[in-house]
Design a protein around this motif. Structure first.
Motif, short mmCIF file in Angstrom:
data_model
loop_
_atom_site.label_atom_id
_atom_site.label_comp_id
_atom_site.label_asym_id
_atom_site.label_seq_id
_atom_site.Cartn_x
_atom_site.Cartn_y
_atom_site.Cartn_z
N LYS A 62 19.40 8.02 22.79
CA LYS A 62 18.70 7.20 23.79
C LYS A 62 19.64 6.78 24.91
CE LYS A 62 15.33 5.21 20.57
NZ LYS A 62 14.93 3.99 19.84
N ARG A 63 20.83 6.35 24.54
CA ARG A 63 21.81 5.93 25.56
C ARG A 63 22.23 7.11 26.43
NH1 ARG A 63 26.61 2.57 23.49
NH2 ARG A 63 26.81 2.27 25.72
N THR A 64 22.39 8.28 25.82
CA THR A 64 22.76 9.47 26.58
C THR A 64 21.69 9.83 27.60
OG1 THR A 64 24.01 10.30 24.67
CG2 THR A 64 23.42 11.89 26.36
N VAL A 65 20.44 9.74 27.20
CA VAL A 65 19.34 10.04 28.13
C VAL A 65 19.36 9.05 29.29
CG1 VAL A 65 16.82 10.01 28.37
CG2 VAL A 65 17.87 11.18 26.44
N LYS A 66 19.58 7.77 29.00
CA LYS A 66 19.65 6.76 30.06
C LYS A 66 20.80 7.07 31.03
CE LYS A 66 17.58 2.91 27.55
NZ LYS A 66 17.81 1.58 26.97
N ILE A 67 21.94 7.46 30.49
CA ILE A 67 23.10 7.78 31.33
C ILE A 67 22.80 9.00 32.19
CG2 ILE A 67 25.48 8.64 31.27
CD1 ILE A 67 25.87 6.84 28.76
N GLU A 68 22.18 10.02 31.61
CA GLU A 68 21.84 11.22 32.38
C GLU A 68 20.87 10.88 33.50
OE1 GLU A 68 20.36 13.77 29.31
OE2 GLU A 68 22.34 14.62 28.88
N ILE A 69 19.90 10.03 33.23
CA ILE A 69 18.94 9.63 34.27
C ILE A 69 19.64 8.87 35.38
CG2 ILE A 69 16.96 8.11 34.72
CD1 ILE A 69 15.90 8.95 31.94
N ALA A 70 20.54 7.96 35.01
CA ALA A 70 21.29 7.20 36.02
C ALA A 70 22.14 8.13 36.86
CB ALA A 70 22.15 6.14 35.34
N LEU A 71 22.80 9.10 36.22
CA LEU A 71 23.62 10.05 36.98
C LEU A 71 22.77 10.83 37.97
CD1 LEU A 71 26.00 11.60 34.31
CD2 LEU A 71 26.68 10.42 36.38
N GLU A 72 21.65 11.30 37.51
CA GLU A 72 20.80 12.16 38.34
C GLU A 72 20.14 11.39 39.47
OE1 GLU A 72 16.86 14.94 37.73
OE2 GLU A 72 18.20 14.61 36.04
N ASN A 73 19.65 10.19 39.19
CA ASN A 73 18.83 9.48 40.17
C ASN A 73 19.58 8.45 41.01
OD1 ASN A 73 16.47 10.81 39.39
ND2 ASN A 73 16.24 9.44 37.64
N GLU A 74 20.73 7.97 40.53
CA GLU A 74 21.44 6.93 41.27
C GLU A 74 22.82 7.37 41.75
OE1 GLU A 74 21.54 3.29 39.02
OE2 GLU A 74 19.47 3.54 38.38
N ILE A 75 23.63 7.82 40.84
CA ILE A 75 25.03 8.07 41.16
C ILE A 75 25.19 9.29 42.06
CG2 ILE A 75 27.28 8.63 40.16
CD1 ILE A 75 26.43 6.84 37.77
N ARG A 76 24.56 10.41 41.71
CA ARG A 76 24.71 11.61 42.54
C ARG A 76 24.21 11.40 43.97
NH1 ARG A 76 23.01 15.88 37.90
NH2 ARG A 76 25.02 15.95 36.87
N PRO A 77 23.01 10.82 44.17
CA PRO A 77 22.58 10.59 45.55
C PRO A 77 23.51 9.65 46.31
CG PRO A 77 20.70 10.38 44.06
CD PRO A 77 21.93 10.51 43.23
N ASN A 78 24.04 8.63 45.63
CA ASN A 78 24.96 7.71 46.30
C ASN A 78 26.27 8.40 46.67
OD1 ASN A 78 23.16 5.60 46.21
ND2 ASN A 78 24.01 4.72 44.33
N ILE A 79 26.75 9.27 45.81
CA ILE A 79 27.97 10.03 46.14
C ILE A 79 27.70 10.94 47.32
CG2 ILE A 79 29.52 11.85 45.30
CD1 ILE A 79 29.43 10.49 42.56
N GLN A 80 26.52 11.56 47.35
CA GLN A 80 26.15 12.43 48.47
C GLN A 80 26.13 11.64 49.77
OE1 GLN A 80 25.72 15.73 48.26
NE2 GLN A 80 25.45 15.84 50.47
N LEU A 81 25.54 10.46 49.75
CA LEU A 81 25.51 9.60 50.95
C LEU A 81 26.91 9.21 51.38
CD1 LEU A 81 22.49 7.25 50.19
CD2 LEU A 81 22.61 9.01 51.96
N LEU A 82 27.73 8.90 50.40
CA LEU A 82 29.12 8.53 50.70
C LEU A 82 29.86 9.70 51.33
CD1 LEU A 82 31.14 6.20 50.34
CD2 LEU A 82 31.77 7.21 48.15
N MET A 83 29.66 10.89 50.81
CA MET A 83 30.31 12.08 51.39
C MET A 83 29.83 12.31 52.82
SD MET A 83 30.40 14.73 48.11
CE MET A 83 29.93 16.04 49.15
N GLU A 84 28.53 12.15 53.05
CA GLU A 84 28.00 12.35 54.40
C GLU A 84 28.58 11.33 55.36
OE1 GLU A 84 23.77 12.17 53.89
OE2 GLU A 84 23.69 14.09 52.82
N GLY A 85 28.74 10.08 54.91
CA GLY A 85 29.35 9.04 55.75
C GLY A 85 30.81 9.36 56.05
N HIS A 86 31.52 9.86 55.09
CA HIS A 86 32.93 10.20 55.32
C HIS A 86 33.08 11.43 56.22
CE1 HIS A 86 33.89 7.41 52.04
NE2 HIS A 86 35.08 7.34 52.61
N LYS A 87 32.11 12.31 56.18
CA LYS A 87 32.18 13.50 57.04
C LYS A 87 32.24 13.09 58.50
CE LYS A 87 30.20 17.98 58.01
NZ LYS A 87 31.11 18.15 59.08
#
Length: 105
Positions: A62-87
């Motif tokens: 259950k915890r692994t599924v929650k972590i995977e969902i957080a990675l997919e829906n929150e962390i990856r998009p935020n990293i993408q936005l951060l990379m775009e800002g740094h570009k």
């Protein structure tokens, strides 16, 4: 001795023999009973531990599924936005470096 007395004596001897054999078998079987009861207790302990492990594993899943969902829906998009800002910042630094090198010449 008549036949009745003889049969009675034989019956009594057989009863005594049966009782002594029964006692001997009980004495021989008692350690085995103790061992079997000990094995049953061990098996019950193992089953209890396995049940606990199953519970722990399901919680981990259950915890692994929650972590995977957080990675997919929150962390990856935020990293993408951060990379775009740094570009944009990197492009600005590159432009400033070009201007600086032109000014130095």
């Amino acid at each position: 001795m008549n036949e009745k007395e003889l049969l009675s004596a034989i019956s009594q001897m057989m009863d005594e023999r049966f009782q002594s054999m029964s006692q001997m078998m009980d004495e021989k079987l008692e350690p085995m009973k103790v061992d079997i009861n000990s094995m049953k207790a061990d098996i019950n302990g193992i089953n209890t531990r396995l049940d606990k492990m199953d519970t722990d594993i399901s919680e981990i899943k259950k915890r692994t599924v929650k972590i995977e969902i957080a990675l997919e829906n929150e962390i990856r998009p935020n990293i993408q936005l951060l990379m775009e800002g740094h570009k944009g910042l990197v492009d600005n630094i590159y432009e400033i470096q070009k201007d600086t090198s032109r000014i130095e010449k």
